[in-house]
Design an enzyme around this catalytic site. Sequence first.
Site, PDB file in Angstrom:
ATOM      1  N   ASP A  10       0.838  -1.199   0.000  1.00 35.45           N
ATOM      2  CA  ASP A  10       0.000   0.000   0.000  1.00 35.45           C
ATOM      3  C   ASP A  10       0.874   1.249   0.000  1.00 35.45           C
ATOM      4  O   ASP A  10       0.932   2.001   0.978  1.00 35.45           O
ATOM      5  CB  ASP A  10      -0.947  -0.022   1.207  1.00 35.45           C
ATOM      6  CG  ASP A  10      -1.962  -1.148   1.105  1.00 35.45           C
ATOM      7  OD1 ASP A  10      -2.412  -1.432  -0.024  1.00 35.45           O
ATOM      8  OD2 ASP A  10      -2.299  -1.748   2.139  1.00 35.45           O
ATOM      9  N   LYS A  32       0.558  -7.662  -3.200  1.00 36.60           N
ATOM     10  CA  LYS A  32      -0.756  -7.141  -3.578  1.00 36.60           C
ATOM     11  C   LYS A  32      -0.602  -5.684  -3.991  1.00 36.60           C
ATOM     12  O   LYS A  32      -0.039  -4.881  -3.252  1.00 36.60           O
ATOM     13  CB  LYS A  32      -1.727  -7.246  -2.402  1.00 36.60           C
ATOM     14  CG  LYS A  32      -3.098  -6.643  -2.712  1.00 36.60           C
ATOM     15  CD  LYS A  32      -4.117  -6.965  -1.627  1.00 36.60           C
ATOM     16  CE  LYS A  32      -4.198  -5.941  -0.530  1.00 36.60           C
ATOM     17  NZ  LYS A  32      -4.842  -4.679  -0.916  1.00 36.60           N
ATOM     18  N   ASP A  59      -5.593  -5.930  -6.750  1.00 37.75           N
ATOM     19  CA  ASP A  59      -6.788  -5.757  -5.909  1.00 37.75           C
ATOM     20  C   ASP A  59      -7.534  -4.498  -6.353  1.00 37.75           C
ATOM     21  O   ASP A  59      -7.400  -3.437  -5.748  1.00 37.75           O
ATOM     22  CB  ASP A  59      -6.303  -5.649  -4.448  1.00 37.75           C
ATOM     23  CG  ASP A  59      -7.409  -5.406  -3.455  1.00 37.75           C
ATOM     24  OD1 ASP A  59      -8.582  -5.656  -3.778  1.00 37.75           O
ATOM     25  OD2 ASP A  59      -7.090  -4.971  -2.330  1.00 37.75           O
ATOM     26  N   LEU A  60      -8.312  -4.634  -7.431  1.00 36.50           N
ATOM     27  CA  LEU A  60      -9.039  -3.465  -7.962  1.00 36.50           C
ATOM     28  C   LEU A  60     -10.544  -3.562  -7.731  1.00 36.50           C
ATOM     29  O   LEU A  60     -11.276  -2.631  -8.042  1.00 36.50           O
ATOM     30  CB  LEU A  60      -8.745  -3.291  -9.469  1.00 36.50           C
ATOM     31  CG  LEU A  60      -7.274  -3.044  -9.824  1.00 36.50           C
ATOM     32  CD1 LEU A  60      -7.123  -2.844 -11.337  1.00 36.50           C
ATOM     33  CD2 LEU A  60      -6.710  -1.838  -9.095  1.00 36.50           C
ATOM     34  N   LYS A  61     -11.009  -4.688  -7.218  1.00 42.31           N
ATOM     35  CA  LYS A  61     -12.426  -4.843  -6.816  1.00 42.31           C
ATOM     36  C   LYS A  61     -13.412  -4.313  -7.863  1.00 42.31           C
ATOM     37  O   LYS A  61     -14.177  -3.378  -7.606  1.00 42.31           O
ATOM     38  CB  LYS A  61     -12.677  -4.152  -5.479  1.00 42.31           C
ATOM     39  CG  LYS A  61     -11.829  -4.667  -4.332  1.00 42.31           C
ATOM     40  CD  LYS A  61     -12.241  -4.027  -3.016  1.00 42.31           C
ATOM     41  CE  LYS A  61     -11.430  -4.514  -1.838  1.00 42.31           C
ATOM     42  NZ  LYS A  61     -10.050  -4.023  -1.799  1.00 42.31           N
ATOM     43  N   LEU A  62     -13.425  -4.940  -9.019  1.00 41.72           N
ATOM     44  CA  LEU A  62     -14.307  -4.464 -10.093  1.00 41.72           C
ATOM     45  C   LEU A  62     -15.789  -4.640  -9.746  1.00 41.72           C
ATOM     46  O   LEU A  62     -16.171  -5.602  -9.078  1.00 41.72           O
ATOM     47  CB  LEU A  62     -13.991  -5.212 -11.395  1.00 41.72           C
ATOM     48  CG  LEU A  62     -12.860  -4.607 -12.246  1.00 41.72           C
ATOM     49  CD1 LEU A  62     -11.538  -4.668 -11.533  1.00 41.72           C
ATOM     50  CD2 LEU A  62     -12.772  -5.286 -13.609  1.00 41.72           C
ATOM     51  N   ASP A  64     -19.271  -3.452 -12.087  1.00 43.29           N
ATOM     52  CA  ASP A  64     -19.902  -2.674 -13.149  1.00 43.29           C
ATOM     53  C   ASP A  64     -20.830  -3.611 -13.909  1.00 43.29           C
ATOM     54  O   ASP A  64     -21.061  -4.744 -13.466  1.00 43.29           O
ATOM     55  CB  ASP A  64     -18.812  -2.076 -14.065  1.00 43.29           C
ATOM     56  CG  ASP A  64     -19.259  -0.768 -14.725  1.00 43.29           C
ATOM     57  OD1 ASP A  64     -20.420  -0.711 -15.200  1.00 43.29           O
ATOM     58  OD2 ASP A  64     -18.464   0.181 -14.772  1.00 43.29           O
ATOM     59  N   ILE A  65     -21.353  -3.179 -15.053  1.00 44.45           N
ATOM     60  CA  ILE A  65     -22.221  -4.084 -15.806  1.00 44.45           C
ATOM     61  C   ILE A  65     -21.367  -5.238 -16.356  1.00 44.45           C
ATOM     62  O   ILE A  65     -20.156  -5.080 -16.573  1.00 44.45           O
ATOM     63  CB  ILE A  65     -22.965  -3.354 -16.952  1.00 44.45           C
ATOM     64  CG1 ILE A  65     -21.992  -2.747 -17.946  1.00 44.45           C
ATOM     65  CG2 ILE A  65     -23.907  -2.301 -16.395  1.00 44.45           C
ATOM     66  CD1 ILE A  65     -22.670  -2.219 -19.209  1.00 44.45           C
ATOM     67  N   PRO A  66     -21.984  -6.416 -16.540  1.00 41.71           N
ATOM     68  CA  PRO A  66     -21.195  -7.601 -16.925  1.00 41.71           C
ATOM     69  C   PRO A  66     -20.284  -7.366 -18.129  1.00 41.71           C
ATOM     70  O   PRO A  66     -19.108  -7.766 -18.111  1.00 41.71           O
ATOM     71  CB  PRO A  66     -22.275  -8.648 -17.227  1.00 41.71           C
ATOM     72  CG  PRO A  66     -23.403  -8.281 -16.316  1.00 41.71           C
ATOM     73  CD  PRO A  66     -23.407  -6.773 -16.284  1.00 41.71           C
ATOM     74  N   ASN A  67     -20.769  -6.705 -19.156  1.00 34.25           N
ATOM     75  CA  ASN A  67     -19.963  -6.523 -20.366  1.00 34.25           C
ATOM     76  C   ASN A  67     -18.692  -5.707 -20.085  1.00 34.25           C
ATOM     77  O   ASN A  67     -17.607  -6.029 -20.574  1.00 34.25           O
ATOM     78  CB  ASN A  67     -20.810  -5.852 -21.447  1.00 34.25           C
ATOM     79  CG  ASN A  67     -20.076  -5.775 -22.763  1.00 34.25           C
ATOM     80  OD1 ASN A  67     -19.584  -6.782 -23.259  1.00 34.25           O
ATOM     81  ND2 ASN A  67     -19.976  -4.571 -23.319  1.00 34.25           N
ATOM     82  N   THR A 119     -15.257  -5.320   5.061  1.00 29.06           N
ATOM     83  CA  THR A 119     -15.238  -5.368   6.535  1.00 29.06           C
ATOM     84  C   THR A 119     -15.486  -3.982   7.138  1.00 29.06           C
ATOM     85  O   THR A 119     -15.771  -3.861   8.319  1.00 29.06           O
ATOM     86  CB  THR A 119     -13.895  -5.936   7.060  1.00 29.06           C
ATOM     87  OG1 THR A 119     -12.839  -5.317   6.339  1.00 29.06           O
ATOM     88  CG2 THR A 119     -13.833  -7.431   6.889  1.00 29.06           C
ATOM     89  N   ARG A 181      -2.206 -10.036  12.309  1.00 26.34           N
ATOM     90  CA  ARG A 181      -1.283  -9.318  13.193  1.00 26.34           C
ATOM     91  C   ARG A 181      -0.461 -10.308  14.000  1.00 26.34           C
ATOM     92  O   ARG A 181      -0.960 -11.373  14.375  1.00 26.34           O
ATOM     93  CB  ARG A 181      -2.055  -8.411  14.177  1.00 26.34           C
ATOM     94  CG  ARG A 181      -2.767  -7.241  13.509  1.00 26.34           C
ATOM     95  CD  ARG A 181      -1.772  -6.255  12.918  1.00 26.34           C
ATOM     96  NE  ARG A 181      -2.397  -5.124  12.249  1.00 26.34           N
ATOM     97  CZ  ARG A 181      -2.639  -5.035  10.941  1.00 26.34           C
ATOM     98  NH1 ARG A 181      -2.342  -6.045  10.149  1.00 26.34           N
ATOM     99  NH2 ARG A 181      -3.154  -3.943  10.426  1.00 26.34           N
ATOM    100  N   GLN A 190      -7.220  -2.296  12.396  1.00 26.59           N
ATOM    101  CA  GLN A 190      -7.931  -3.569  12.230  1.00 26.59           C
ATOM    102  C   GLN A 190      -8.531  -3.976  13.569  1.00 26.59           C
ATOM    103  O   GLN A 190      -7.914  -3.793  14.618  1.00 26.59           O
ATOM    104  CB  GLN A 190      -6.981  -4.673  11.738  1.00 26.59           C
ATOM    105  CG  GLN A 190      -6.364  -4.418  10.365  1.00 26.59           C
ATOM    106  CD  GLN A 190      -7.307  -4.742   9.216  1.00 26.59           C
ATOM    107  OE1 GLN A 190      -8.509  -4.865   9.404  1.00 26.59           O
ATOM    108  NE2 GLN A 190      -6.759  -4.829   8.021  1.00 26.59           N
ATOM    109  N   ARG A 211       0.844  -3.549   7.025  1.00 21.67           N
ATOM    110  CA  ARG A 211       1.703  -2.821   7.970  1.00 21.67           C
ATOM    111  C   ARG A 211       2.579  -3.658   8.893  1.00 21.67           C
ATOM    112  O   ARG A 211       3.701  -3.226   9.186  1.00 21.67           O
ATOM    113  CB  ARG A 211       0.849  -1.822   8.761  1.00 21.67           C
ATOM    114  CG  ARG A 211       0.417  -0.661   7.867  1.00 21.67           C
ATOM    115  CD  ARG A 211      -0.784   0.047   8.418  1.00 21.67           C
ATOM    116  NE  ARG A 211      -1.958  -0.815   8.352  1.00 21.67           N
ATOM    117  CZ  ARG A 211      -3.165  -0.450   8.813  1.00 21.67           C
ATOM    118  NH1 ARG A 211      -3.334   0.731   9.355  1.00 21.67           N
ATOM    119  NH2 ARG A 211      -4.187  -1.272   8.698  1.00 21.67           N
TER     120      ARG A 211
END
Length: 232
Positions: A10, A32, A59-62, A64-67, A119, A181, A190, A211
């Site tokens: 990060d 990551k 780790d872009l966590k898409l 949107d619409i399926p296409n 989370t 941790r 966390q 971290r």
Amino acid sequence: MGKDVIIACDFASREATLNFLDKFTGKKPFIKIGMELYYAEGPQIVRDLKERGHKIFLDLKLHDIPNTVKKSMAVLSNLDVDMTNLHASGTKAMMEAALEGLTRPDGTRPILIAVTQLTSTSPEAMKNDLLIDAPMADVVMHYAHNAKEAGLDGVVCSPLEAEAVHGRCGKDFVTVTPGVRFADGDKGDQVRVMTPEQAKKIGSDYIVVGRPITAAEDPVAAYERCVREFVD
Ligand code: C5P
């Protein structure tokens, strides 16, 4: 699936990332790359780190619409990442499209995992903001099951949920767990945490550690400790 420790890089820039990774002489940890670094540096940072020999969880966590997700996943697959993800709340149709886009002409593809509920979303926010009345644990398990039905490989979840996810979706369904941790370490922001050793016991497949490694006085020693406790 091979158990591994994934370092959450990060960092806000390429320079900071390379300064950090240069400490790992002779070692190529699985790393990551999240939105911050990807949006700051673009796809070239992925190519460069891949070239240096690292496995990469993008780790872009898409969502949107399926296409759109299908076409975007094809781009990420071409970047030769090893693992990537999306939001299960995008529906099964979106997850199936993602899988299709991610699959290369030779049939290979990166591991695809789903985020169930973030989370950071409290049960109150889920009920009041998202109008979801079911209990959090049921929502997480239902979304994990949807991901499995859509053909995905696993989910990102709290280490505390990993056992239940394996119970519902099978032991081969991959659990990638942040919130790790050391027993004698600082928790930071966390709340629900586990040590690498506990994460191993409850059956996490991959732990994502930021971290406790990136902010350690000796990051290489901290990484090696994670590997010792989780993998060995
Ligand atoms: O520094 P720390 O070990 O807390 O970093 C954990 C990493 O895992 C961060 O990149 C964070 O964004 C990510 N993550 C998380 N909890 C989730 C999903 C992802 O902490 N539910």
